[in-house]
Design an enzyme around this catalytic site. Structure first.
Site, PDB file in Angstrom:
ATOM      1  N   HIS A   1      10.790   0.063  -1.093  1.00 26.95           N
ATOM      2  CA  HIS A   1       9.700  -0.512  -0.308  1.00 26.95           C
ATOM      3  C   HIS A   1       9.528  -2.005  -0.620  1.00 26.95           C
ATOM      4  O   HIS A   1       9.428  -2.837   0.285  1.00 26.95           O
ATOM      5  CB  HIS A   1       8.411   0.269  -0.612  1.00 26.95           C
ATOM      6  CG  HIS A   1       7.187  -0.225   0.087  1.00 26.95           C
ATOM      7  ND1 HIS A   1       6.500   0.522   1.021  1.00 26.95           N
ATOM      8  CD2 HIS A   1       6.508  -1.405  -0.026  1.00 26.95           C
ATOM      9  CE1 HIS A   1       5.469  -0.183   1.457  1.00 26.95           C
ATOM     10  NE2 HIS A   1       5.437  -1.354   0.840  1.00 26.95           N
ATOM     11  N   GLU A   2       9.528  -2.339  -1.902  1.00 30.06           N
ATOM     12  CA  GLU A   2       9.270  -3.726  -2.291  1.00 30.06           C
ATOM     13  C   GLU A   2      10.457  -4.640  -1.994  1.00 30.06           C
ATOM     14  O   GLU A   2      10.267  -5.784  -1.561  1.00 30.06           O
ATOM     15  CB  GLU A   2       8.874  -3.815  -3.770  1.00 30.06           C
ATOM     16  CG  GLU A   2       7.631  -3.017  -4.164  1.00 30.06           C
ATOM     17  CD  GLU A   2       6.405  -3.271  -3.289  1.00 30.06           C
ATOM     18  OE1 GLU A   2       6.296  -4.357  -2.694  1.00 30.06           O
ATOM     19  OE2 GLU A   2       5.560  -2.361  -3.203  1.00 30.06           O
TER      20      GLU A   2
ATOM     21  N   CYS B   1       0.996   0.545   2.373  1.00 32.58           N
ATOM     22  CA  CYS B   1       1.323  -0.823   1.967  1.00 32.58           C
ATOM     23  C   CYS B   1       0.034  -1.624   1.925  1.00 32.58           C
ATOM     24  O   CYS B   1      -0.795  -1.514   2.826  1.00 32.58           O
ATOM     25  CB  CYS B   1       2.287  -1.439   2.984  1.00 32.58           C
ATOM     26  SG  CYS B   1       2.743  -3.139   2.605  1.00 32.58           S
ATOM     27  N   LEU B   2      -0.122  -2.431   0.895  1.00 30.32           N
ATOM     28  CA  LEU B   2      -1.332  -3.241   0.771  1.00 30.32           C
ATOM     29  C   LEU B   2      -1.467  -4.235   1.925  1.00 30.32           C
ATOM     30  O   LEU B   2      -2.571  -4.679   2.225  1.00 30.32           O
ATOM     31  CB  LEU B   2      -1.331  -4.000  -0.557  1.00 30.32           C
ATOM     32  CG  LEU B   2      -1.410  -3.129  -1.820  1.00 30.32           C
ATOM     33  CD1 LEU B   2      -1.237  -3.990  -3.063  1.00 30.32           C
ATOM     34  CD2 LEU B   2      -2.710  -2.343  -1.869  1.00 30.32           C
TER      35      LEU B   2
ATOM     36  N   HIS C   1      10.503  -5.706   1.552  1.00 32.05           N
ATOM     37  CA  HIS C   1       9.585  -6.812   1.864  1.00 32.05           C
ATOM     38  C   HIS C   1      10.313  -8.163   1.794  1.00 32.05           C
ATOM     39  O   HIS C   1       9.994  -9.087   2.549  1.00 32.05           O
ATOM     40  CB  HIS C   1       8.435  -6.857   0.849  1.00 32.05           C
ATOM     41  CG  HIS C   1       7.236  -6.033   1.233  1.00 32.05           C
ATOM     42  ND1 HIS C   1       6.490  -6.276   2.363  1.00 32.05           N
ATOM     43  CD2 HIS C   1       6.628  -4.987   0.616  1.00 32.05           C
ATOM     44  CE1 HIS C   1       5.479  -5.407   2.428  1.00 32.05           C
ATOM     45  NE2 HIS C   1       5.552  -4.605   1.377  1.00 32.05           N
TER      46      HIS C   1
ATOM     47  N   GLY D   1       2.891  -1.614  -6.270  1.00 33.57           N
ATOM     48  CA  GLY D   1       3.949  -2.593  -6.108  1.00 33.57           C
ATOM     49  C   GLY D   1       3.469  -3.739  -5.241  1.00 33.57           C
ATOM     50  O   GLY D   1       2.521  -3.583  -4.465  1.00 33.57           O
TER      51      GLY D   1
ATOM     52  N   GLN E   1       4.023 -11.055   0.244  1.00 29.75           N
ATOM     53  CA  GLN E   1       2.686 -10.507   0.517  1.00 29.75           C
ATOM     54  C   GLN E   1       1.583 -11.439   0.040  1.00 29.75           C
ATOM     55  O   GLN E   1       0.447 -11.315   0.494  1.00 29.75           O
ATOM     56  CB  GLN E   1       2.515  -9.135  -0.150  1.00 29.75           C
ATOM     57  CG  GLN E   1       3.393  -8.056   0.477  1.00 29.75           C
ATOM     58  CD  GLN E   1       3.131  -6.715  -0.174  1.00 29.75           C
ATOM     59  OE1 GLN E   1       3.715  -6.391  -1.189  1.00 29.75           O
ATOM     60  NE2 GLN E   1       2.230  -5.932   0.404  1.00 29.75           N
TER      61      GLN E   1
HETATM   62 NI    NI Z   1       4.240  -3.053   0.922  1.00 31.91          NI
END
Ligand code: NI
Length: 172
Positions: free
Chosen positions: A131-132, A89-90, A135, A46, A51
């Site tokens: 999660h997304e 998380c990236l 963000h 995701g 991000q």
């Molecule tokens: Ni994330």
């Protein structure tokens, strides 16, 4: 399509509340395409627009390879149940934590054609939706984690199917 840079760690962009997308322009389509490429390149499941430094409410999710969900202006309208598991998380490379999420999530969003649709997810997809969308409000999983894994536990968790499924860092 072009890969974009993923912002990490203490970048203030990750803590900013994003604006709704008023109109789906070619720029928005390019953003979605680039986000998909960036997510896949990073072996993520995701990615949210902030991000990649864009403060707009757009998210892409690919928990099942080949099935990409694009969520523009997503709004969670129902949740139920509970699941516990590891999350990464990236934008927070090399870390993971134990996070409780609802086991079922229903979200309303626009697709790239501007059509409203409803997506229902359980387990990993429900986790990814939460999660997304978090963000987009400047919220990261570390804010809601029960606890963070120590590096040695992370190593173990990396080997467990659960984390592999969410973070898919190593082996896709
Ligand atoms: Ni994330």
């Amino acid at each position: 399509m072009a890969k974009r840079k993923i912002l990490t760690d203490n970048d203030p962009t990750l803590r900013t509340v994003c604006r709704p997308i008023p109109r789906i322009t070619p720029r928005v389509i390019t953003l979605l395409d680039d986000m998909i490429e960036t997510m896949r390149d990073a072996n993520g499941v995701g990615l949210a627009a902030p991000q990649v430094g864009v403060l707009l409410r757009a998210v892409v999710i690919e928990t099942e390879p080949g099935q990409v969900w694009e969520l523009i202006n997503p709004e969670i309208i129902e949740t139920s149940g509970e699941q516990e598991g590891s999350e990464g998380c990236l934008s927070l490379p090399g870390r993971s934590g134990h996070v409780k999420r609802p086991n079922y999530v229903k979200v309303k969003a626009l697709n790239r054609n501007g059509e409203e649709y409803v997506l229902e997810g359980t387990e990993l997809l429900a986790r990814a939706i939460c999660h997304e969308t978090d963000h987009l409000d400047g919220r990261l999983y570390i804010d809601v984690a029960e606890y963070m894994y120590a590096p040695e536990e992370e190593e173990e968790e990396r080997l467990s199917p659960r984390l592999r499924k969410y973070a898919r860092k190593r082996d896709r």
